[in-house]
Design an enzyme around this catalytic site. Structure first.
Site, PDB file in Angstrom:
ATOM      1  N   CYS A 172       0.254   6.641  -8.051  1.00 37.72           N
ATOM      2  CA  CYS A 172      -0.853   5.922  -7.305  1.00 37.72           C
ATOM      3  C   CYS A 172      -1.054   4.547  -7.470  1.00 37.72           C
ATOM      4  O   CYS A 172      -0.890   3.980  -8.728  1.00 37.72           O
ATOM      5  CB  CYS A 172      -2.270   6.572  -7.364  1.00 37.72           C
ATOM      6  SG  CYS A 172      -3.674   6.016  -6.640  1.00 37.72           S
ATOM      7  N   HIS A 226      -3.267  13.612  -0.857  1.00 33.66           N
ATOM      8  CA  HIS A 226      -3.666  12.318  -1.964  1.00 33.66           C
ATOM      9  C   HIS A 226      -4.541  11.282  -1.352  1.00 33.66           C
ATOM     10  O   HIS A 226      -5.291  11.036  -2.155  1.00 33.66           O
ATOM     11  CB  HIS A 226      -2.229  11.926  -2.401  1.00 33.66           C
ATOM     12  CG  HIS A 226      -2.304  10.894  -3.503  1.00 33.66           C
ATOM     13  ND1 HIS A 226      -1.878  10.794  -4.854  1.00 33.66           N
ATOM     14  CD2 HIS A 226      -2.626   9.385  -3.054  1.00 33.66           C
ATOM     15  CE1 HIS A 226      -2.089   9.598  -5.480  1.00 33.66           C
ATOM     16  NE2 HIS A 226      -2.559   8.740  -4.471  1.00 33.66           N
ATOM     17  N   GLU A 227      -4.002  10.840  -0.171  1.00 35.40           N
ATOM     18  CA  GLU A 227      -4.788   9.801   0.478  1.00 35.40           C
ATOM     19  C   GLU A 227      -6.200  10.097   0.843  1.00 35.40           C
ATOM     20  O   GLU A 227      -7.234   9.334   0.560  1.00 35.40           O
ATOM     21  CB  GLU A 227      -3.940   9.136   1.745  1.00 35.40           C
ATOM     22  CG  GLU A 227      -2.775   8.480   1.103  1.00 35.40           C
ATOM     23  CD  GLU A 227      -2.757   7.488   0.127  1.00 35.40           C
ATOM     24  OE1 GLU A 227      -3.878   6.776  -0.159  1.00 35.40           O
ATOM     25  OE2 GLU A 227      -1.452   7.178  -0.632  1.00 35.40           O
ATOM     26  N   HIS A 253      -8.770  10.418  -1.664  1.00 37.52           N
ATOM     27  CA  HIS A 253      -9.528   8.838  -2.045  1.00 37.52           C
ATOM     28  C   HIS A 253     -10.789   8.602  -1.303  1.00 37.52           C
ATOM     29  O   HIS A 253     -11.685   7.915  -1.554  1.00 37.52           O
ATOM     30  CB  HIS A 253      -8.656   7.624  -1.597  1.00 37.52           C
ATOM     31  CG  HIS A 253      -7.688   7.454  -2.783  1.00 37.52           C
ATOM     32  ND1 HIS A 253      -7.756   6.967  -3.913  1.00 37.52           N
ATOM     33  CD2 HIS A 253      -6.381   7.518  -2.660  1.00 37.52           C
ATOM     34  CE1 HIS A 253      -6.598   6.805  -4.689  1.00 37.52           C
ATOM     35  NE2 HIS A 253      -5.736   7.085  -3.802  1.00 37.52           N
TER      36      HIS A 253
END
Length: 177
Positions: free
Chosen positions: A99, A141-142, A145
């Site tokens: 990341c 993953h994104e 956030h």
């Protein structure tokens, strides 16, 4: 404009993001252009608005080739706003992730192997895609956030978390910072 990327420990990375209400605005287009420039400058596979201190439900991702993930298949460049993810099976895959907000480190992270993502592009057009593999991993993953989740929070076995230069000596450590 290339933004500085917030690092793990910054409390702004732990917040839930606000939904975007207005599409196709000059400010939104500029933010997206700046995010792509920032992501490409950092050799990223994706970038979420909170990583540059913008508390909005906006992620970008995509590349043809990426030096941080040399074996990964290409992922189409995508702008995804106000995303909703739906797993398409119970199958979970473990794979190594890094990341931009956790530079120089990698961890083995479980993710759904197949999912549908929905949301909008910058013009307010609906996006619906069914994906698997690395594409599905990048989206998860994104979008994490946007909910204040960094990938180390998902690691089940911390013996599978460490410095890229130790775990993957064949990779250039300078592209992971």
């Amino acid at each position: 404009m290339i933004y500085p990327i917030l690092k793990m420990g910054d409390p702004r990375l732990l917040k839930s993001s606000d939904a975007i209400q207005e599409f196709d605005t000059p400010a939104l287009h500029q933010l997206i252009a700046d995010m792509f420039e920032t992501m490409q400058h950092a050799n990223g596979a994706g970038l979420a608005a909170p990583q540059i201190g913008v508390n909005l439900q906006l992620v970008i991702f995509g590349f043809k080739q990426n030096p941080r993930y040399p074996d990964a298949p290409n992922v189409p460049e995508t702008v995804l706003i106000n995303p909703i993810l739906t797993p398409l099976s119970d199958e979970i895959d473990d794979a190594w992730e890094g990341c931009l907000s956790v530079p120089g480190m990698r961890g083995l992270v479980p993710r759904w192997s197949q999912l549908r993502y929905e949301g909008f592009d910058q013009f307010g057009q609906k996006i619906i895609r069914e994906v698997n593999g690395f594409h599905a991993r990048v989206v998860q993953h994104e979008t994490d956030h946007l909910n204040g989740i960094l990938y180390p929070m998902r690691i089940k076995d911390l013996t599978k978390f460490g410095y890229t230069e130790v775990l993957f000596p064949e990779l250039d450590p300078n592209v992971d910072d």
